[in-house]
Design a protein around this motif. Structure first.
Motif, mmCIF file in Angstrom:
data_model
loop_
_atom_site.group_PDB
_atom_site.id
_atom_site.type_symbol
_atom_site.label_atom_id
_atom_site.label_comp_id
_atom_site.label_asym_id
_atom_site.label_seq_id
_atom_site.Cartn_x
_atom_site.Cartn_y
_atom_site.Cartn_z
ATOM 1 N N VAL A 9 0.830 -1.209 0.000
ATOM 2 C CA VAL A 9 0.000 0.000 0.000
ATOM 3 C C VAL A 9 0.866 1.261 0.000
ATOM 4 N N VAL A 10 1.934 1.254 0.809
ATOM 5 C CA VAL A 10 2.771 2.454 0.931
ATOM 6 C C VAL A 10 3.897 2.488 -0.101
ATOM 7 N N LEU A 11 4.119 1.370 -0.811
ATOM 8 C CA LEU A 11 5.230 1.308 -1.758
ATOM 9 C C LEU A 11 5.144 2.376 -2.853
ATOM 10 N N PRO A 12 3.978 2.618 -3.472
ATOM 11 C CA PRO A 12 3.918 3.683 -4.496
ATOM 12 C C PRO A 12 4.326 5.054 -3.949
ATOM 13 N N SER A 13 3.907 5.356 -2.726
ATOM 14 C CA SER A 13 4.282 6.636 -2.131
ATOM 15 C C SER A 13 5.784 6.717 -1.904
ATOM 16 N N ILE A 14 6.369 5.608 -1.432
ATOM 17 C CA ILE A 14 7.821 5.577 -1.206
ATOM 18 C C ILE A 14 8.568 5.808 -2.513
ATOM 19 N N ILE A 15 8.101 5.171 -3.582
ATOM 20 C CA ILE A 15 8.774 5.310 -4.882
ATOM 21 C C ILE A 15 8.661 6.743 -5.397
ATOM 22 N N PHE A 16 7.449 7.306 -5.331
ATOM 23 C CA PHE A 16 7.241 8.668 -5.848
ATOM 24 C C PHE A 16 8.033 9.693 -5.043
ATOM 25 N N VAL A 17 8.028 9.548 -3.717
ATOM 26 C CA VAL A 17 8.791 10.480 -2.883
ATOM 27 C C VAL A 17 10.283 10.352 -3.163
ATOM 28 N N SER A 18 10.747 9.120 -3.295
ATOM 29 C CA SER A 18 12.178 8.900 -3.554
ATOM 30 C C SER A 18 12.602 9.545 -4.869
ATOM 31 N N VAL A 19 11.767 9.383 -5.900
ATOM 32 C CA VAL A 19 12.129 9.905 -7.224
ATOM 33 C C VAL A 19 11.939 11.415 -7.294
ATOM 34 N N PHE A 20 10.732 11.883 -6.940
ATOM 35 C CA PHE A 20 10.385 13.288 -7.177
ATOM 36 C C PHE A 20 10.850 14.223 -6.068
#
Length: 297
Positions: A9-20
């Motif tokens: 559930v939180v993985l997409p947020s982690i990826i987006f925060v890490s990248v952007f």
């Protein structure tokens, strides 16, 4: 199983925060050490030269001066006005619901709308000056280049730019509603017994607020100061729409300099260096606050 689902559930947020956030911060830092000061990309290493030239420039020194005085007076004004209005509205005055809505109304407006409105109000040839001219007063507002007291420091005069006062009035007007709402929430959470006990001990109403009630609102004050600080360090839209850089950079801010250097002049390395400096200025205040909150918890 539940743990794996939570991670998904939180993985997409982690990826987006890490990248952007973090990847782009790293990219900005890389560009700030390069020679990319034209349309054509040039990531060849330039060391600290961009930062040295930045801090030696008249404009950036003016920006730091403006930011210091803007931040101090903005935070002080928003905090004190919020306290005063919250205490005033706590009294049994008629129509306080109307005053509460009036005071909080500016929060519903964007900084762009506020900047355009107050630009007209403080226009030296119209707005409030039409009224002031009847008394023989006609201030230049944001066109005034006077610096008080104007000590000579490096390449600039160090002091409060008079032209910045108009911007301060607009910014304090915009954000006082936030501190008002915070203090009203804090005051409503203080038990009535505490007030009655202070009055029974012979404390006046003034001392009850200054010695008993307001000290209990310190966590709220810290939160307001931090919020206003990060707004003042990154202020852009209000100043850009209201005054721009101003004559002799009296209302210029680091964010405006960064925008114009990067997107108008194509000095990408210089703009990236300004961005990194702004990031560190915010981190200097935010990180100690986060550690303090962690210790209090």
């Amino acid at each position: 199983m539940v743990r794996n689902i939570s991670l998904l559930v939180v993985l997409p947020s982690i990826i987006f925060v890490s990248v952007f956030v973090y990847v782009f911060i790293g990219w900005t830092g890389l560009v700030s050490f390069s020679n990319w000061n034209s349309i054509a990309p040039d990531l060849s290493f330039n060391g600290l030269q961009n930062y040295i030239q930045l801090f030696q420039s008249f404009r950036f020194q003016s920006d730091i001066r403006n930011m210091i005085f803007f931040s101090l007076l903005f935070i002080l004004g928003v905090t004190l006005m919020g306290q005063f209005l919250a205490i005033l509205l706590e009294q049994n005055i008629r129509g306080k619901w109307l005053f509460r809505n009036i005071f909080m109304f500016p929060m519903a407006m964007s900084f762009v709308v506020t900047g355009v409105a107050w630009r007209w109000i403080f226009n030296p040839e119209s707005g409030v000056n039409i009224f002031l001219q009847k008394f023989g007063v006609s201030p230049g507002w944001y066109t005034d280049t006077t610096i008080l007291p104007g000590w000579s420091l490096f390449k600039i005069e160090f002091g409060l730019p008079i032209g910045l006062i108009a911007v301060l009035i607009a910014a304090i007007w915009q954000m006082t509603g936030f501190s008002l709402a915070m203090y009203m929430a804090g005051l409503s959470g203080i038990p009535q017994e505490v007030r009655e006990a202070a009055l029974m001990d012979g404390a006046s109403k003034w001392k009850t607020y200054t010695k008993v009630i307001l000290p209990q609102l310190k966590p709220i004050t810290y939160g307001i100061v931090l919020m206003m600080l990060q707004i003042s360090l990154k202020i852009f839209d209000l100043v850009y729409t209201m005054t721009g850089s101003g004559p002799n950079f009296v209302t210029d801010m680091p964010a405006i300099y960064m925008y114009e250097a990067t997107f108008k002049s194509n000095f990408y390395a210089e703009g990236a260096a300004i961005s990194i400096v702004m990031l560190f200025m915010v981190m200097v205040f935010v990180i100690p606050y986060m550690f303090r909150r962690k210790e209090d918890a």
